[in-house]
Design a protein around this motif. Structure first.
Motif, PDB file in Angstrom:
ATOM      1  N   ALA A   5      -6.951  -7.711   0.542  1.00 59.05           N
ATOM      2  CA  ALA A   5      -7.570  -6.521   1.116  1.00 59.05           C
ATOM      3  C   ALA A   5      -6.843  -6.157   2.403  1.00 59.05           C
ATOM      4  O   ALA A   5      -6.159  -6.985   3.006  1.00 59.05           O
ATOM      5  N   VAL A   6      -7.007  -4.931   2.812  1.00 59.77           N
ATOM      6  CA  VAL A   6      -6.352  -4.459   4.035  1.00 59.77           C
ATOM      7  C   VAL A   6      -7.164  -4.943   5.230  1.00 59.77           C
ATOM      8  O   VAL A   6      -8.338  -4.626   5.357  1.00 59.77           O
ATOM      9  N   LYS A   7      -6.532  -5.736   6.069  1.00 59.27           N
ATOM     10  CA  LYS A   7      -7.166  -6.203   7.297  1.00 59.27           C
ATOM     11  C   LYS A   7      -6.184  -5.964   8.427  1.00 59.27           C
ATOM     12  O   LYS A   7      -5.018  -6.332   8.331  1.00 59.27           O
ATOM     13  N   ARG A   8      -6.674  -5.344   9.475  1.00 55.05           N
ATOM     14  CA  ARG A   8      -5.814  -5.051  10.616  1.00 55.05           C
ATOM     15  C   ARG A   8      -6.558  -5.315  11.903  1.00 55.05           C
ATOM     16  O   ARG A   8      -7.760  -5.480  11.920  1.00 55.05           O
ATOM     17  N   LEU A 115     -13.426   2.361  -3.357  1.00 54.78           N
ATOM     18  CA  LEU A 115     -12.116   1.778  -3.633  1.00 54.78           C
ATOM     19  C   LEU A 115     -11.292   1.890  -2.365  1.00 54.78           C
ATOM     20  O   LEU A 115     -11.358   2.896  -1.663  1.00 54.78           O
ATOM     21  N   GLU A 116     -10.478   0.854  -2.095  1.00 56.66           N
ATOM     22  CA  GLU A 116      -9.609   0.869  -0.925  1.00 56.66           C
ATOM     23  C   GLU A 116      -8.157   0.816  -1.378  1.00 56.66           C
ATOM     24  O   GLU A 116      -7.793  -0.008  -2.207  1.00 56.66           O
ATOM     25  N   GLN A 117      -7.335   1.702  -0.837  1.00 58.94           N
ATOM     26  CA  GLN A 117      -5.911   1.748  -1.176  1.00 58.94           C
ATOM     27  C   GLN A 117      -5.204   0.630  -0.428  1.00 58.94           C
ATOM     28  O   GLN A 117      -5.263   0.564   0.793  1.00 58.94           O
ATOM     29  N   VAL A 118      -4.514  -0.277  -1.176  1.00 56.23           N
ATOM     30  CA  VAL A 118      -3.859  -1.424  -0.545  1.00 56.23           C
ATOM     31  C   VAL A 118      -2.335  -1.325  -0.557  1.00 56.23           C
ATOM     32  O   VAL A 118      -1.666  -2.146   0.058  1.00 56.23           O
ATOM     33  N   LYS A 128       2.103   7.457   7.018  1.00 51.73           N
ATOM     34  CA  LYS A 128       1.235   6.569   7.782  1.00 51.73           C
ATOM     35  C   LYS A 128      -0.232   6.915   7.522  1.00 51.73           C
ATOM     36  O   LYS A 128      -0.595   8.074   7.378  1.00 51.73           O
ATOM     37  N   GLY A 129      -1.053   5.883   7.439  1.00 50.06           N
ATOM     38  CA  GLY A 129      -2.487   6.085   7.298  1.00 50.06           C
ATOM     39  C   GLY A 129      -3.013   6.054   5.877  1.00 50.06           C
ATOM     40  O   GLY A 129      -4.213   6.164   5.661  1.00 50.06           O
ATOM     41  N   ARG A 130      -2.152   5.928   4.899  1.00 46.83           N
ATOM     42  CA  ARG A 130      -2.631   5.881   3.513  1.00 46.83           C
ATOM     43  C   ARG A 130      -3.214   4.519   3.165  1.00 46.83           C
ATOM     44  O   ARG A 130      -4.241   4.421   2.510  1.00 46.83           O
ATOM     45  N   ILE A 131      -2.549   3.467   3.606  1.00 47.97           N
ATOM     46  CA  ILE A 131      -3.032   2.122   3.307  1.00 47.97           C
ATOM     47  C   ILE A 131      -4.306   1.881   4.113  1.00 47.97           C
ATOM     48  O   ILE A 131      -4.350   2.109   5.304  1.00 47.97           O
ATOM     49  N   GLY A 132      -5.338   1.440   3.397  1.00 46.85           N
ATOM     50  CA  GLY A 132      -6.622   1.202   4.039  1.00 46.85           C
ATOM     51  C   GLY A 132      -7.612   2.335   3.857  1.00 46.85           C
ATOM     52  O   GLY A 132      -8.775   2.201   4.215  1.00 46.85           O
ATOM     53  N   ARG A 133      -7.155   3.457   3.269  1.00 45.65           N
ATOM     54  CA  ARG A 133      -8.088   4.566   3.034  1.00 45.65           C
ATOM     55  C   ARG A 133      -9.099   4.149   1.977  1.00 45.65           C
ATOM     56  O   ARG A 133      -8.791   3.387   1.071  1.00 45.65           O
ATOM     57  N   ARG A 134     -10.291   4.681   2.107  1.00 44.38           N
ATOM     58  CA  ARG A 134     -11.337   4.378   1.138  1.00 44.38           C
ATOM     59  C   ARG A 134     -11.773   5.655   0.433  1.00 44.38           C
ATOM     60  O   ARG A 134     -11.820   6.724   1.040  1.00 44.38           O
TER      61      ARG A 134
END
Length: 143
Positions: A5-8, A115-118, A128-134
């Motif tokens: 999963a996307v974690k930042r 759904l989350e984009q990974v 930029k900003g696509r990864i982690g979008r829900r």
């Protein structure tokens, strides 16, 4: 192995053991340098120098260890292998649909309704900003 999963940011950092080593190194440095200053002010110059060198060395080793640990943890959670598969799939699909509109990404379920984009889109310029979008889990569903 599950798709990571996307974690930042702070959330990701708190979950990493290496982050706590950074804190330990910092507080060790504070104690060691304050001891060195106290010894110096009491006229124990050689002891103060030894304490200062040992403290700075411990700080450098602690920060280096934490940095390496955090970099390796970030690589371990990487989606590079999945993106490589998407590039291969994209190259196989594009001769069939030559209009340039084929783009692929991997999304994972988050909870029951999202759904989350990974991965970034393969077949489109990186943005930029696509990864982690829900997205709503039923987005695009034509029921």
């Amino acid at each position: 192995m599950p798709i990571p999963a996307v974690k930042r940011g702070v959330r990701w950092l708190i979950e990493q053991p290496g982050a706590y080593d950074l804190g330990l190194a910092f507080f060790t440095g504070v104690v060691g340098l304050s001891s060195a200053i106290a010894q110096y002010s009491q006229g124990h110059h050689r002891l103060a120098a030894v304490l200062a060198v040992a403290t700075v060395s411990a700080l450098l080793v602690g920060f280096a260890k934490s940095t390496v640990t955090l970099v390796l943890a970030r690589r371990k959670e990487s989606t590079q292998d999945l993106e490589g598969c998407l590039y291969t799939l994209h190259s196989l699909l594009t001769p069939e649909w030559d209009d340039g509109n084929v783009r692929l990404a991997i999304h994972v379920p988050v909870g029951a309704n999202e759904l989350e984009q990974v991965t970034d889109y393969i077949g489109a310029p990186p943005k930029k900003g696509r990864i982690g979008r829900r997205f709503p889990a039923h987005a695009g569903d034509h029921r």
